[in-house]
Design a protein around this motif. Sequence first.
Motif, mmCIF file in Angstrom:
data_model
loop_
_atom_site.group_PDB
_atom_site.id
_atom_site.type_symbol
_atom_site.label_atom_id
_atom_site.label_comp_id
_atom_site.label_asym_id
_atom_site.label_seq_id
_atom_site.Cartn_x
_atom_site.Cartn_y
_atom_site.Cartn_z
ATOM 1 N N ASP A 110 -3.109 5.120 -1.065
ATOM 2 C CA ASP A 110 -4.002 3.984 -0.780
ATOM 3 C C ASP A 110 -4.528 4.077 0.647
ATOM 4 O O ASP A 110 -5.722 3.923 0.904
ATOM 5 N N ARG A 141 0.827 -1.209 0.000
ATOM 6 C CA ARG A 141 0.000 0.000 0.000
ATOM 7 C C ARG A 141 0.863 1.263 0.000
ATOM 8 O O ARG A 141 1.945 1.316 0.572
ATOM 9 N N SER A 201 -5.550 -1.638 -3.248
ATOM 10 C CA SER A 201 -4.254 -1.372 -2.611
ATOM 11 C C SER A 201 -3.288 -2.546 -2.749
ATOM 12 O O SER A 201 -2.089 -2.405 -2.470
#
Length: 241
Positions: A125, A121, A160
């Motif tokens: 995100d 991520r 993500s």
Amino acid sequence: MSTIFKKVRLQKVSEEIANQIRNLIKDGKLQSGEKLPPERIFSEMFGVGRSSLREAINILETQGFVETRKRQGLYISSLSKLIISDPLRQILEEDKEKLIQLYEVRKDIELASIMAAAEHRTKADLEKIKQILKKMEVDMKNGTIGLSDDLEFHLAIAQSSHNIFRSHILKNIFDISDNDLQYVINIMVGDKANIMKLFEQHQNVFLSIEKKDSSSARMMMAEHLEWVEQKWKIFIQQHSN
């Protein structure tokens, strides 16, 4: 030998636009269900005339990458819609017990997604997930949690993971079971304790992603999905033939 070669042709503007949008979808920068800008603004972004943009959109619509929704605008299509189709929706309508099998597939995707999301991520995100969680917290304090926020939370995690197939297939799973999902969420939010539990579970998932703790993230997501699965089983028992 010269007959196997073709003259090089300059690419049309519309084809260049279509290629750019396709690449953004492929790279996960444009997600399933995402709304694209209005025609005037969109054409200005590309620095082209509206006719070239319309031609590009026609190409993408024909290929199934985008869809025009009446009175709503232009959206990115689910790339998995040809995999998970109307016949499967019909099967689920006729046999509610098959929903558990579909939920098993959802769990497989989400548990893989959460581990990848915790590892890969980005700040962007994390911020997206955080904003959805904040909205859920406001709703919780008002005594409810909406289905759209719940699904957006799960899709944001899949996105993500930076694997476009996970996010598109998960979106399609949600789409074909939307009526049943709404019914189950209505059952859960009918009890204040369930609402608080649901939010707490989402919050724990978020915190694990924030810490980049993939094993904890998977454990938190598994706990949440198994808890929801019990609600699904009650729903199916009530609606099976």
